[in-house]
Design a protein around this motif. Structure first.
Motif, PDB file in Angstrom:
ATOM      1  N   LYS A  25     -14.525  15.507 134.530  1.00  0.00           N
ATOM      2  CA  LYS A  25     -14.667  14.540 133.445  1.00  0.00           C
ATOM      3  C   LYS A  25     -13.344  13.801 133.254  1.00  0.00           C
ATOM      4  CE  LYS A  25     -18.913  15.212 131.913  1.00  0.00           C
ATOM      5  NZ  LYS A  25     -19.927  14.124 131.842  1.00  0.00           N
ATOM      6  N   SER A  26     -13.424  12.624 132.626  1.00  0.00           N
ATOM      7  CA  SER A  26     -12.236  11.892 132.196  1.00  0.00           C
ATOM      8  C   SER A  26     -12.286  11.765 130.684  1.00  0.00           C
ATOM      9  CB  SER A  26     -12.200  10.495 132.834  1.00  0.00           C
ATOM     10  OG  SER A  26     -12.065  10.583 134.239  1.00  0.00           O
ATOM     11  N   CYS A  27     -11.125  11.831 130.038  1.00  0.00           N
ATOM     12  CA  CYS A  27     -11.040  11.748 128.582  1.00  0.00           C
ATOM     13  C   CYS A  27     -10.568  10.353 128.177  1.00  0.00           C
ATOM     14  CB  CYS A  27     -10.065  12.800 128.043  1.00  0.00           C
ATOM     15  SG  CYS A  27      -9.865  12.725 126.232  1.00  0.00           S
ATOM     16  N   LYS A  28     -11.349   9.689 127.330  1.00  0.00           N
ATOM     17  CA  LYS A  28     -11.037   8.322 126.917  1.00  0.00           C
ATOM     18  C   LYS A  28      -9.833   8.301 125.974  1.00  0.00           C
ATOM     19  CE  LYS A  28     -13.422   5.111 127.429  1.00  0.00           C
ATOM     20  NZ  LYS A  28     -13.381   4.000 128.379  1.00  0.00           N
ATOM     21  N   GLN A  29      -9.592   9.415 125.234  1.00  0.00           N
ATOM     22  CA  GLN A  29      -8.445   9.448 124.336  1.00  0.00           C
ATOM     23  C   GLN A  29      -7.169   9.847 125.077  1.00  0.00           C
ATOM     24  OE1 GLN A  29     -11.452  10.316 123.319  1.00  0.00           O
ATOM     25  NE2 GLN A  29     -11.688   8.922 121.589  1.00  0.00           N
TER      26      GLN A  29
END
Length: 540
Positions: free
Chosen positions: A111-115
């Motif tokens: 996953k990638s974290c937008k924050q």
């Protein structure tokens, strides 16, 4: 080892025999390591030669070495069992998004974290599920463009999770307080939802056009087949007529055949060309649909909205003219013209040429047809070996699922395919001869089960008085007036494979009353409908 960031391939700790992680590892004199049991089995096979070699480097030694457990390697294997060794497919390749926290050879990001603007593998992602402060972060599918300037507001240094419809650009949650004050601003998710709806509408339009075009391709294919069948029939009929004439007509027969084939080739070529255009259009529409579907599945709202304006418009649909009936009439007109020429030549040559000869051709295809008592309406009396039906008082028929209970009708016992011809004598105020599929309704309300009311039967009806419009043809609840000479005898010719059904008035001559060109999907049964007391219908 895992805590120190060391990551090694599974095959580094695998036995070259069993290809699994080493069990009770031993190291032989050449330095290679194996499972103790695996190398024992291998050397047991070399006991006769008394020479013991390494399976990998082939270095040999005598006598047989004593195998001792490699204590250090065993400790490493125990540690690996606890921490695990990633499979080869778990590592990030050139096209994959790599975990930003892994050292050495990086694993694929889960996953990638937008924050955080960071991508994580499964192990390094776990804090986002455990830590309360991280649970609120927005996780998306792995993305390579997390840290590009388009996702961070240069004015406020905040993630751009909103969209300004006035300026058509991404903004952060602080922008509406100053630079974009009084603008039409929404969350990126809301704008995505709006554009997603538009995209879905476009996809539905494309998918509907694909379905429509596929149906049209199928219809064009059927049209081409009908043209071929009609052309073949026209050639066959023309050849039969010319074969009955003297050899002086062979040249004319060849000319007519060439004319028909030329028309056939031209029209089929036109149809094929249209078909190819439609297939190309379908391919393009499917490609476009795949493009839209790919964009539709993009989870990153920013990426979606960036790529959405670049979508190309859908091309205008191809115009599909139809010349089917004109073409089929051309073949029929050719046959009719040849018949007329043949009749005139026969007369000139002094040979008797009457319509009886035409009827004789049809009689070659005559069929023995009888009525099925299990289908007869209770007021229809069958006689003459079930070849005649009469409308009269009620009969004591037994209950049967195939019986008409709402319509005064009856079907033939025999089903018809191929080429068939039969004649019937119809007398009364309103009588009908029809062909129908076996599955026609038997006990619904009156209209749907009546011959000609739906697309499962074709019917010609005669009614009393015999005015100029003395009959009508009915199919799918559409009635077509039929004019012709007064006659109670009707000849019916069916060419099932060619999709041709013709009704003739039979007296001293035969006159075509009505002809149907269609596609029959299953065998047909002959049917009678008698509407008034003492009406009769009989096979001749």
């Amino acid at each position: 080892m895992a805590q120190k960031g060391v990551q090694l391939d599974r095959e580094t700790f695998s036995c070259s025999f069993c290809l699994d992680l080493l069990k009770d590892p031993v190291t032989i004199p050449c330095g290679h390591s194996y499972c103790m049991n695996c190398i024992k089995i291998f050397w047991d096979q070399e006991d006769e030669k008394k020479i013991y070699s390494c399976p990998q480097c082939k270095q040999s030694c005598t006598p047989r070495p004593v195998l001792l457990k490699n204590t250090m390697l065993a400790v490493v294997m125990e540690e690996l069992k606890k921490t695990g060794v990633p499979d080869e497919h778990c590592y990030a390749g050139a096209e994959d998004v790599a975990c930003d926290f892994c050292t050495g050879r990086k694993l694929k990001a889960l996953k990638s974290c937008k924050q955080c603007l960071v991508s994580y593998c499964e192990k390094h992602l776990q804090p986002h599920f455990d830590a309360a402060q991280l649970k609120t972060h927005k996780l998306v599918d792995p993305a390579k463009k997390l840290q590009e300037g388009a996702n961070v507001c240069s004015r406020h240094n905040e993630g751009m999770q909103m969209f300004c419809r006035t300026d058509q650009k991404f903004i952060c949650y602080l922008c509406p307080l100053d630079e974009h004050k009084d603008h039409d601003t929404v969350s990126a998710a809301a704008e995505r939802a709006k554009k997603q709806g538009e995209l879905d509408g476009r996809r539905q339009n494309i998918q509907q056009r694909i379905q429509d075009r596929e149906k049209e391709v199928k219809l064009l294919q059927q049209e081409a087949e009908a043209i071929d069948r009609s052309a073949d029939k026209a050639v066959e009929d023309s050849e039969k007529i010319f074969n009955e004439l003297i050899r002086l007509m062979e040249k004319k027969s060849s000319d007519v055949k060439q004319m028909i084939r030329s028309e056939q080739k031209t029209k089929v070529s036109q149809v094929k060309e249209l078909q190819e255009k439609l297939e190309q259009e379908i391919t393009e529409l499917k490609r476009k649909d795949a493009e839209l579907m790919k964009l539709s599945h993009t989870e990153d709202h920013n990426q979606f909205l960036q790529e959405y304006p670049s979508l190309s418009p859908i091309s205008a649909p191809t115009n599909i003219p139809s010349t089917k009936m004109h073409t089929l009439w051309f073949f029929e007109d050719v046959t009719a013209a040849v018949s007329e020429v043949g009749a005139k030549l026969q007369k000139v040559l002094g040979e008797k040429w009457t319509n009886i000869d035409t009827r004789a051709v049809f009689l070659k295809y005559s069929r023995e047809i009888t009525l099925d008592p299990d289908t007869a309406y209770y007021q229809l009396l069958l006689s003459e070996g079930n070849r005649k039906a009469r409308f009269t008082t009620g009969q004591s028929y037994s209950s049967h699922p195939g019986r008409f209970t709402s319509c005064p009708q009856v079907l033939s016992k025999q089903s018809l395919t191929g080429r068939c011809y039969w004649e019937v004598e119809l007398r009364g105020r309103e009588v009908c001869v029809a062909v129908a599929y076996k599955g026609i309704s038997r006990n619904s309300i009156y209209a749907p089960c009546t011959f000609g009311a739906k697309n499962e039967s074709w019917a010609l009806s005669l009614y009393g008085g015999y005015s100029e419009d003395w009959a009508y043809f009915r199919y799918n609840n559409v009635q077509t007036p039929v004019s012709g000479p007064r006659s109670s005898r009707i000849g019916v010719y069916l060419d099932h494979s060619a999709g041709t059904l013709s009704f003739y008035s039979v007296s001293e001559t035969m006159t075509l009353l009505h002809r149907v060109q269609t596609t029959f999907t299953e065998p047909l049964h002959v049917g009678f409908r008698l509407s008034h007391y003492e009406d009769t219908a009989e096979f001749i």
